[in-house]
Write a protein that holds these residues in place. Structure first.
Motif, PDB file in Angstrom:
ATOM      1  N   GLN A 154       0.825  -1.201   0.000  1.00 25.62           N
ATOM      2  CA  GLN A 154       0.000   0.000   0.000  1.00 25.62           C
ATOM      3  C   GLN A 154       0.860   1.252   0.000  1.00 25.62           C
ATOM      4  OE1 GLN A 154      -3.568   0.104  -0.165  1.00 25.62           O
ATOM      5  NE2 GLN A 154      -2.888   2.147  -0.776  1.00 25.62           N
ATOM      6  N   ALA A 155       1.938   1.234   0.779  1.00 28.24           N
ATOM      7  CA  ALA A 155       2.834   2.397   0.820  1.00 28.24           C
ATOM      8  C   ALA A 155       3.442   2.664  -0.549  1.00 28.24           C
ATOM      9  CB  ALA A 155       3.927   2.176   1.858  1.00 28.24           C
ATOM     10  N   LEU A 156       3.868   1.623  -1.238  1.00 28.32           N
ATOM     11  CA  LEU A 156       4.449   1.794  -2.574  1.00 28.32           C
ATOM     12  C   LEU A 156       3.406   2.291  -3.566  1.00 28.32           C
ATOM     13  CD1 LEU A 156       6.712  -1.382  -2.712  1.00 28.32           C
ATOM     14  CD2 LEU A 156       7.494   0.979  -2.775  1.00 28.32           C
ATOM     15  N   GLU A 157       2.223   1.756  -3.484  1.00 29.69           N
ATOM     16  CA  GLU A 157       1.160   2.201  -4.395  1.00 29.69           C
ATOM     17  C   GLU A 157       0.757   3.642  -4.119  1.00 29.69           C
ATOM     18  OE1 GLU A 157      -1.835  -0.794  -3.967  1.00 29.69           O
ATOM     19  OE2 GLU A 157      -0.803  -2.199  -5.326  1.00 29.69           O
ATOM     20  N   ASP A 158       0.999   4.091  -2.864  1.00 32.62           N
ATOM     21  CA  ASP A 158       0.721   5.489  -2.512  1.00 32.62           C
ATOM     22  C   ASP A 158       1.866   6.426  -2.907  1.00 32.62           C
ATOM     23  OD1 ASP A 158      -1.725   4.787  -1.477  1.00 32.62           O
ATOM     24  OD2 ASP A 158      -1.052   4.742   0.608  1.00 32.62           O
ATOM     25  N   GLY A 159       2.955   5.861  -3.444  1.00 33.66           N
ATOM     26  CA  GLY A 159       4.050   6.689  -3.938  1.00 33.66           C
ATOM     27  C   GLY A 159       5.292   6.744  -3.082  1.00 33.66           C
ATOM     28  N   LEU A 160       5.307   6.060  -1.945  1.00 32.69           N
ATOM     29  CA  LEU A 160       6.499   6.089  -1.099  1.00 32.69           C
ATOM     30  C   LEU A 160       7.637   5.347  -1.787  1.00 32.69           C
ATOM     31  CD1 LEU A 160       6.746   5.737   2.685  1.00 32.69           C
ATOM     32  CD2 LEU A 160       8.137   4.208   1.282  1.00 32.69           C
ATOM     33  N   ARG A 161       8.842   5.904  -1.727  1.00 32.05           N
ATOM     34  CA  ARG A 161       9.999   5.302  -2.379  1.00 32.05           C
ATOM     35  C   ARG A 161      11.200   5.134  -1.447  1.00 32.05           C
ATOM     36  NH1 ARG A 161       6.434   4.117  -4.997  1.00 32.05           N
ATOM     37  NH2 ARG A 161       6.017   4.484  -7.214  1.00 32.05           N
ATOM     38  N   LYS A 162      11.373   6.013  -0.496  1.00 31.33           N
ATOM     39  CA  LYS A 162      12.568   5.983   0.354  1.00 31.33           C
ATOM     40  C   LYS A 162      12.423   4.918   1.439  1.00 31.33           C
ATOM     41  CE  LYS A 162      15.704   9.130   2.788  1.00 31.33           C
ATOM     42  NZ  LYS A 162      16.869   8.715   2.000  1.00 31.33           N
ATOM     43  N   VAL A 163      13.387   4.021   1.485  1.00 29.22           N
ATOM     44  CA  VAL A 163      13.293   2.876   2.386  1.00 29.22           C
ATOM     45  C   VAL A 163      13.079   3.306   3.830  1.00 29.22           C
ATOM     46  CG1 VAL A 163      14.495   0.854   3.290  1.00 29.22           C
ATOM     47  CG2 VAL A 163      14.723   1.449   0.875  1.00 29.22           C
ATOM     48  N   VAL A 164      13.928   4.225   4.324  1.00 32.80           N
ATOM     49  CA  VAL A 164      13.875   4.534   5.752  1.00 32.80           C
ATOM     50  C   VAL A 164      12.605   5.266   6.153  1.00 32.80           C
ATOM     51  CG1 VAL A 164      16.371   4.450   6.036  1.00 32.80           C
ATOM     52  CG2 VAL A 164      15.262   6.634   5.488  1.00 32.80           C
ATOM     53  N   LEU A 165      11.928   5.910   5.217  1.00 32.22           N
ATOM     54  CA  LEU A 165      10.650   6.532   5.569  1.00 32.22           C
ATOM     55  C   LEU A 165       9.630   5.467   5.958  1.00 32.22           C
ATOM     56  CD1 LEU A 165      10.213   9.382   2.916  1.00 32.22           C
ATOM     57  CD2 LEU A 165      10.944   9.570   5.304  1.00 32.22           C
ATOM     58  N   TRP A 166       9.654   4.353   5.244  1.00 34.36           N
ATOM     59  CA  TRP A 166       8.721   3.274   5.579  1.00 34.36           C
ATOM     60  C   TRP A 166       9.169   2.522   6.824  1.00 34.36           C
ATOM     61  CZ3 TRP A 166       8.822  -2.225   5.467  1.00 34.36           C
ATOM     62  CH2 TRP A 166       7.559  -2.817   5.650  1.00 34.36           C
ATOM     63  N   THR A 167      10.471   2.217   6.920  1.00 34.11           N
ATOM     64  CA  THR A 167      10.921   1.464   8.087  1.00 34.11           C
ATOM     65  C   THR A 167      10.754   2.264   9.373  1.00 34.11           C
ATOM     66  OG1 THR A 167      13.228   2.165   7.739  1.00 34.11           O
ATOM     67  CG2 THR A 167      12.542   0.081   6.738  1.00 34.11           C
ATOM     68  N   ASP A 168      10.946   3.578   9.302  1.00 39.07           N
ATOM     69  CA  ASP A 168      10.755   4.399  10.500  1.00 39.07           C
ATOM     70  C   ASP A 168       9.310   4.379  10.981  1.00 39.07           C
ATOM     71  OD1 ASP A 168      13.415   5.037  10.572  1.00 39.07           O
ATOM     72  OD2 ASP A 168      13.181   7.102   9.852  1.00 39.07           O
ATOM     73  N   ARG A 169       8.378   4.228  10.067  1.00 38.55           N
ATOM     74  CA  ARG A 169       6.967   4.123  10.472  1.00 38.55           C
ATOM     75  C   ARG A 169       6.749   2.927  11.401  1.00 38.55           C
ATOM     76  NH1 ARG A 169       3.414   4.595   4.887  1.00 38.55           N
ATOM     77  NH2 ARG A 169       4.112   6.682   4.228  1.00 38.55           N
ATOM     78  N   HIS A 170       7.575   1.924  11.231  1.00 35.93           N
ATOM     79  CA  HIS A 170       7.409   0.692  11.990  1.00 35.93           C
ATOM     80  C   HIS A 170       8.463   0.540  13.085  1.00 35.93           C
ATOM     81  CE1 HIS A 170       4.223  -0.715   9.346  1.00 35.93           C
ATOM     82  NE2 HIS A 170       4.937  -0.236   8.348  1.00 35.93           N
ATOM     83  N   GLY A 171       9.118   1.639  13.420  1.00 38.66           N
ATOM     84  CA  GLY A 171      10.057   1.636  14.537  1.00 38.66           C
ATOM     85  C   GLY A 171      11.282   0.778  14.331  1.00 38.66           C
ATOM     86  N   ALA A 172      11.766   0.700  13.109  1.00 44.69           N
ATOM     87  CA  ALA A 172      12.924  -0.155  12.817  1.00 44.69           C
ATOM     88  C   ALA A 172      14.110   0.203  13.696  1.00 44.69           C
ATOM     89  CB  ALA A 172      13.308  -0.028  11.348  1.00 44.69           C
ATOM     90  N   THR A 173      14.811  -0.823  14.131  1.00 46.63           N
ATOM     91  CA  THR A 173      16.024  -0.615  14.904  1.00 46.63           C
ATOM     92  C   THR A 173      17.233  -0.695  13.980  1.00 46.63           C
ATOM     93  OG1 THR A 173      17.206  -1.289  16.911  1.00 46.63           O
ATOM     94  CG2 THR A 173      16.425  -3.058  15.479  1.00 46.63           C
ATOM     95  N   SER A 174      18.351  -0.140  14.425  1.00 44.98           N
ATOM     96  CA  SER A 174      19.602  -0.212  13.683  1.00 44.98           C
ATOM     97  C   SER A 174      20.561  -1.138  14.412  1.00 44.98           C
ATOM     98  CB  SER A 174      20.236   1.177  13.555  1.00 44.98           C
ATOM     99  OG  SER A 174      19.409   2.040  12.813  1.00 44.98           O
ATOM    100  N   THR A 175      21.091  -2.121  13.698  1.00 41.92           N
ATOM    101  CA  THR A 175      22.077  -3.042  14.257  1.00 41.92           C
ATOM    102  C   THR A 175      23.449  -2.622  13.744  1.00 41.92           C
ATOM    103  OG1 THR A 175      20.478  -4.850  14.345  1.00 41.92           O
ATOM    104  CG2 THR A 175      22.813  -5.446  14.402  1.00 41.92           C
ATOM    105  N   VAL A 176      24.315  -2.209  14.646  1.00 40.97           N
ATOM    106  CA  VAL A 176      25.604  -1.645  14.256  1.00 40.97           C
ATOM    107  C   VAL A 176      26.642  -2.748  14.084  1.00 40.97           C
ATOM    108  CG1 VAL A 176      27.472  -0.095  14.938  1.00 40.97           C
ATOM    109  CG2 VAL A 176      25.090   0.542  15.385  1.00 40.97           C
ATOM    110  N   PHE A 177      27.327  -2.717  12.941  1.00 41.75           N
ATOM    111  CA  PHE A 177      28.408  -3.637  12.635  1.00 41.75           C
ATOM    112  C   PHE A 177      29.718  -2.852  12.623  1.00 41.75           C
ATOM    113  CE2 PHE A 177      24.662  -5.650  11.043  1.00 41.75           C
ATOM    114  CZ  PHE A 177      24.881  -7.018  11.133  1.00 41.75           C
ATOM    115  N   PRO A 178      30.804  -3.446  13.083  1.00 40.92           N
ATOM    116  CA  PRO A 178      32.089  -2.729  13.111  1.00 40.92           C
ATOM    117  C   PRO A 178      32.710  -2.619  11.722  1.00 40.92           C
ATOM    118  CG  PRO A 178      32.377  -4.977  13.890  1.00 40.92           C
ATOM    119  CD  PRO A 178      30.896  -4.788  13.697  1.00 40.92           C
ATOM    120  N   GLY A 179      33.569  -1.634  11.570  1.00 40.85           N
ATOM    121  CA  GLY A 179      34.309  -1.468  10.326  1.00 40.85           C
ATOM    122  C   GLY A 179      33.433  -0.967   9.188  1.00 40.85           C
TER     123      GLY A 179
END
Length: 203
Positions: A154-179
């Motif tokens: 639905q988000a894509l059909e509504d025109g959303l394109r930027k990944v983090v805009l959608w993931t932020d809606r769902h409270g995505a966490t960031s897993t930090v990797f070294p280097g």
């Protein structure tokens, strides 16, 4: 039941590399896509490629090829969606995505993303690194619940394109990797650097 399926995002048009499929470039005697398959394969139950156009050009890799199901080439989220739909048919609960032009990503990517999502109590985890003291997310490397595929469509059909805009809606966490394990090949200069990395690690 397959817990996680792997999706290799291979839909980029590689304009800065002269066009074509970057994943077919040879690095140290092996295609970049083979290197990605070798890294992701042990971390997931099944794998598929997300790519548009003639699927036959990937026949040698022996993987299902998933075209976008949303018109207009909307970017990597469309590949995530195609992967989610495919994984749902397998009975998988999640997909783990990796980019086809990033040959050195961690061999524990999947387990660390899963653990990151569990600890944060969020449905989505994205890979990240710290660069000059700043958190940098790498959203083509993620852990995604298949249950969100209808919301994503639905988000894509509504025109959303930027990944983090959608993931932020769902409270995505960031897993930090070294280097810098998510170094990707966008230019001829990047390709030469990747060749140097391979030569150095082989010595």
């Amino acid at each position: 039941m397959t817990v996680s399926a792997g999706i290799i995002l291979a839909g980029g048009q590689a304009r800065r590399m002269g066009g074509g499929d970057k994943g077919r470039l040879i690095l140290g005697g092996q295609s970049m896509l083979d290197r990605v398959i070798d890294r992701l394969g042990p971390q997931v139950g099944r794998m598929a490629l997300s790519a548009n156009g003639d699927a036959a050009r990937f026949a040698e890799f022996g993987l299902p090829v998933l075209p976008d199901t949303v018109a207009g080439f909307p970017g990597p989220l469309a590949g995530v969606l195609a992967g989610m739909d495919w994984a749902a048919d397998l009975g998988a609960s999640h997909v783990i995505t990796a980019a086809a032009d990033t040959p050195f990503f961690p061999t524990d990517l999947g387990s660390r993303l899963r653990e990151g999502a569990r600890r944060a109590g969020t449905p989505i985890a994205l890979a990240a690194t710290i660069e000059e003291g700043r958190l940098v997310r790498h959203p083509t490397f993620g852990y995604w619940p298949v249950a969100l595929r209808f919301d994503l469509r639905q988000a894509l059909e509504d025109g959303l394109r930027k990944v983090v805009l959608w993931t932020d809606r769902h409270g995505a966490t960031s897993t930090v990797f070294p280097g810098d394990p998510f170094f990707n090949i966008n230019t001829p200069e990047d390709y030469m650097q990747a060749e140097r990395i391979i030569r150095t690690t082989a010595e």
